[in-house]
Write a protein that holds these residues in place. Structure first.
Motif, PDB file in Angstrom:
ATOM      1  N   MET A   1       0.853  -1.195   0.000  1.00  0.00           N
ATOM      2  CA  MET A   1       0.000   0.000   0.000  1.00  0.00           C
ATOM      3  C   MET A   1       0.882   1.236   0.000  1.00  0.00           C
ATOM      4  N   PRO A   2       0.592   2.248  -0.829  1.00  0.00           N
ATOM      5  CA  PRO A   2       1.444   3.421  -0.903  1.00  0.00           C
ATOM      6  C   PRO A   2       1.423   4.221   0.377  1.00  0.00           C
ATOM      7  N   GLU A   3       2.521   4.956   0.589  1.00  0.00           N
ATOM      8  CA  GLU A   3       2.582   5.864   1.727  1.00  0.00           C
ATOM      9  C   GLU A   3       1.506   6.927   1.566  1.00  0.00           C
ATOM     10  N   SER A   4       0.904   7.338   2.669  1.00  0.00           N
ATOM     11  CA  SER A   4      -0.088   8.404   2.629  1.00  0.00           C
ATOM     12  C   SER A   4      -0.067   9.131   3.954  1.00  0.00           C
ATOM     13  N   ASP A   5      -0.039  10.451   3.898  1.00  0.00           N
ATOM     14  CA  ASP A   5       0.029  11.237   5.127  1.00  0.00           C
ATOM     15  C   ASP A   5      -1.337  11.590   5.675  1.00  0.00           C
ATOM     16  N   THR A   6      -2.390  11.433   4.854  1.00  0.00           N
ATOM     17  CA  THR A   6      -3.733  11.758   5.307  1.00  0.00           C
ATOM     18  C   THR A   6      -4.731  10.761   4.765  1.00  0.00           C
ATOM     19  N   VAL A   7      -5.854  10.650   5.449  1.00  0.00           N
ATOM     20  CA  VAL A   7      -7.018   9.932   4.925  1.00  0.00           C
ATOM     21  C   VAL A   7      -8.110  10.959   4.739  1.00  0.00           C
TER      22      VAL A   7
ATOM     23  N   LEU B   1      -3.265  -6.669  15.270  1.00  0.00           N
ATOM     24  CA  LEU B   1      -4.308  -6.768  14.253  1.00  0.00           C
ATOM     25  C   LEU B   1      -4.441  -5.434  13.528  1.00  0.00           C
ATOM     26  N   PRO B   2      -3.405  -4.967  12.857  1.00  0.00           N
ATOM     27  CA  PRO B   2      -3.533  -3.673  12.181  1.00  0.00           C
ATOM     28  C   PRO B   2      -4.560  -3.731  11.066  1.00  0.00           C
ATOM     29  N   PRO B   3      -5.257  -2.617  10.823  1.00  0.00           N
ATOM     30  CA  PRO B   3      -6.151  -2.589   9.659  1.00  0.00           C
ATOM     31  C   PRO B   3      -5.336  -2.713   8.383  1.00  0.00           C
ATOM     32  N   LEU B   4      -5.920  -3.318   7.377  1.00  0.00           N
ATOM     33  CA  LEU B   4      -5.218  -3.473   6.110  1.00  0.00           C
ATOM     34  C   LEU B   4      -5.058  -2.138   5.390  1.00  0.00           C
ATOM     35  N   SER B   5      -5.719  -1.103   5.893  1.00  0.00           N
ATOM     36  CA  SER B   5      -5.589   0.241   5.352  1.00  0.00           C
ATOM     37  C   SER B   5      -4.422   1.012   5.944  1.00  0.00           C
ATOM     38  N   ILE B   6      -3.692   0.431   6.886  1.00  0.00           N
ATOM     39  CA  ILE B   6      -2.600   1.147   7.538  1.00  0.00           C
ATOM     40  C   ILE B   6      -1.493   1.435   6.519  1.00  0.00           C
ATOM     41  N   PRO B   7      -0.998   2.678   6.450  1.00  0.00           N
ATOM     42  CA  PRO B   7       0.112   2.965   5.536  1.00  0.00           C
ATOM     43  C   PRO B   7       1.419   2.369   6.052  1.00  0.00           C
ATOM     44  N   ASP B   8       2.339   2.143   5.143  1.00  0.00           N
ATOM     45  CA  ASP B   8       3.601   1.488   5.499  1.00  0.00           C
ATOM     46  C   ASP B   8       4.377   2.247   6.566  1.00  0.00           C
ATOM     47  N   HIS B   9       4.387   3.570   6.486  1.00  0.00           N
ATOM     48  CA  HIS B   9       5.205   4.324   7.449  1.00  0.00           C
ATOM     49  C   HIS B   9       4.672   4.170   8.871  1.00  0.00           C
ATOM     50  N   LEU B  10       3.347   4.014   9.035  1.00  0.00           N
ATOM     51  CA  LEU B  10       2.791   3.804  10.377  1.00  0.00           C
ATOM     52  C   LEU B  10       3.051   2.383  10.863  1.00  0.00           C
ATOM     53  N   LEU B  11       2.973   1.413   9.968  1.00  0.00           N
ATOM     54  CA  LEU B  11       3.292   0.038  10.347  1.00  0.00           C
ATOM     55  C   LEU B  11       4.725  -0.040  10.852  1.00  0.00           C
ATOM     56  N   THR B  12       5.641   0.591  10.137  1.00  0.00           N
ATOM     57  CA  THR B  12       7.050   0.591  10.544  1.00  0.00           C
ATOM     58  C   THR B  12       7.238   1.324  11.868  1.00  0.00           C
TER      59      THR B  12
END
Length: 453
Positions: free
Chosen positions: A1-7, A428-439
């Motif tokens: 999933m691409p990086e994203s700073d906002t939803v 159990l992270p949401p599958l919508s979580i951006p990569d930078h937050l997962l890291t």
């Protein structure tokens, strides 16, 4: 999933920044005030893992009343798999609200219920003719799956497994293994429920799945008897029991035995279903086709909905009027579920779950190599756990688990605990979580493990 700073806000509200941001201690003063009100207004038996009171959520964050933004590794216990405010879900539910909120499918039905049943019949394992019935909660669906199995077999007994969790109704409490907090003081429970050993590779000496299944079958044959047995009820990956992944061959051997003996094999996929484990359903990992599959949690993006889907001749066994409920398949929840399915398929969320698994296991295994208190890293997809033990042993360490979770919470990371012994951290992270937050969430965990003794 691409990086994203906002939803982007989906109801005219502002965009939700995808960042961990702490402006007060956790919980903050307004959350503490609300929690004091909760204590005087809400039943004491309703517990709270992390008393930060939410005002917005989406992507991979939860925003609280004090302005703190926390990274979400909980997904409302695997419910908001596609995110807390997935665009298709928001739009679909809003459209349905404008049309009507309820009629009761048993009174004046509506097309959405039928369409969702068709979709579940299409998506669930197995190519034969299937039927679906909708309910409100996972526990309600499990209970109805047992009703269906008993109706079809005309037998009373049901097998559940060690470490199982199936719900909080009377029957599902009987199926659940753990006493506190789920069962203590709430008996007597429903009868004709028996328990068999499960495959728990970390604690059963590396026993193979086929051998573990044969041991369970032997217990069933000796203590219950095939002629009395209606169903096996099993989580393909146990949830509250500790994210226990059975050894390969365990599920398939049980399912084969059930089919040979006219016993209904019920897969409880309440927590594992809908792309959570890197396949649409967890049984897909072993090619197992259950007779009945129970789904809930991630099915409707946060709205209350559950389902039982399975072989047509089994699901159709109960008499007309024998299944149902006032709110079962509520139009709003059905609209949400149809949008969830569309989102999973259109956005490639099965692949996203596999990507999350790779990232999480790599980082958690590295932490484990530096910290012997982590006995095992396990799980599939975006359903990952670590089992914590006393250093150099396999003795469960629930105290350490609580300290790690509390430290993570204080640093703005939502994590959950589980396990029969209270010694498992689950993610159990949401599958919508951006990569930078997962890291970043994994960075927080790394730091917490190094700092917590």
């Amino acid at each position: 999933m691409p990086e994203s700073d906002t939803v982007t806000g989906h109801s005219g509200g502002p965009a939700l920044s995808q960042e961990r941001r702490l402006v007060t201690e956790i919980p903050g003063p307004i959350s503490r005030e609300l929690h004091a009100r909760k204590a005087s207004a809400v039943a004491r038996g309703v517990g709270t893992v992390l008393p930060v009171y939410t005002v917005a959520a989406g992507g991979g964050v939860v925003l609280d009343v004090d302005g703190n933004s926390l990274i979400d590794f909980g997904s409302g216990i695997a419910v908001t798999t596609v995110g807390n405010s997935a665009p298709r879900v928001v739009e679909s539910v809003a459209e349905q609200v404008r049309a009507f909120t309820h009629t009761c499918f048993m009174v004046t039905p509506y097309e959405g219920y039928v369409r969702l049943a068709e979709e579940l019949n299409r998506l669930t394992p197995g190519s034969g003719e299937k039927r679906t019935v909708l309910f409100n909660s996972g526990a309600e669906a499990v209970e109805n799956a047992v009703k269906i199995a008993r109706s079809w077999t005309r037998r009373p007994a049901v097998i559940a497994f060690d470490h199982a969790y199936h719900g909080r109704t009377n029957l599902t409490m009987a199926l659940t293994a753990k006493n506190m907090p789920y069962k203590n003081g709430f008996g007597p429970f429903a009868g004709e429920v028996y328990r068999a050993p499960v495959s728990y590779p970390f604690r059963d000496g590396g026993m193979g799945g086929v051998e573990a299944a044969r041991q369970a079958i032997e217990v069933v044959e000796q203590q219950v008897g095939v002629d009395n047995l209606a169903a096996f009820v099993i989580e393909p990956i146990q949830g509250e029991g500790g994210f226990i992944v059975p050894a390969p061959g365990f599920l398939a051997t049980l399912a084969e035995w059930c089919r040979a003996n006219g016993v209904v094999f019920i897969a409880d996929e309440v927590q594992t279903g809908f792309a959570r484990t890197g396949d649409l359903f967890a049984v897909d990992h072993e090619g197992v086709v259950p007779d009945l599959i129970v789904t809930a949690k991630g099915i409707a993006g946060g709205l209350p909905l559950s389902a039982v889907t399975g072989r047509a001749e089994i699901v159709d066994a109960p008499h007309g009027g024998g299944l149902g409920g006032t709110y079962g398949g509520n139009p709003l929840a059905v609209a949400a579920a149809l949008a969830v399915i569309e989102t999973i398929e259109a956005d490639g969320l099965i692949d996203r779950a596999r990507s999350i698994e790779k990232t999480m296991k790599q980082r958690l295994t590295a932490i484990q190599q530096a910290d012997p208190r982590i006995g095992e890293v396990r799980g599939r997809g975006a359903m990952i756990a670590v089992e914590l033990v006393e250093r150099g042993t396999t003795t469960p360490d629930p105290g350490l688990t609580k300290r790690i979770a509390a430290a993570a919470h204080a640093q703005g990371l939502v994590v959950l605990t589980c396990g029969t012994y209270g010694n498992v951290l689950r993610f159990l992270p949401p599958l919508s979580i951006p990569d930078h937050l997962l890291t970043e969430g994994l960075d927080v965990l790394d730091r917490v493990f190094r700092e917590t003794r």
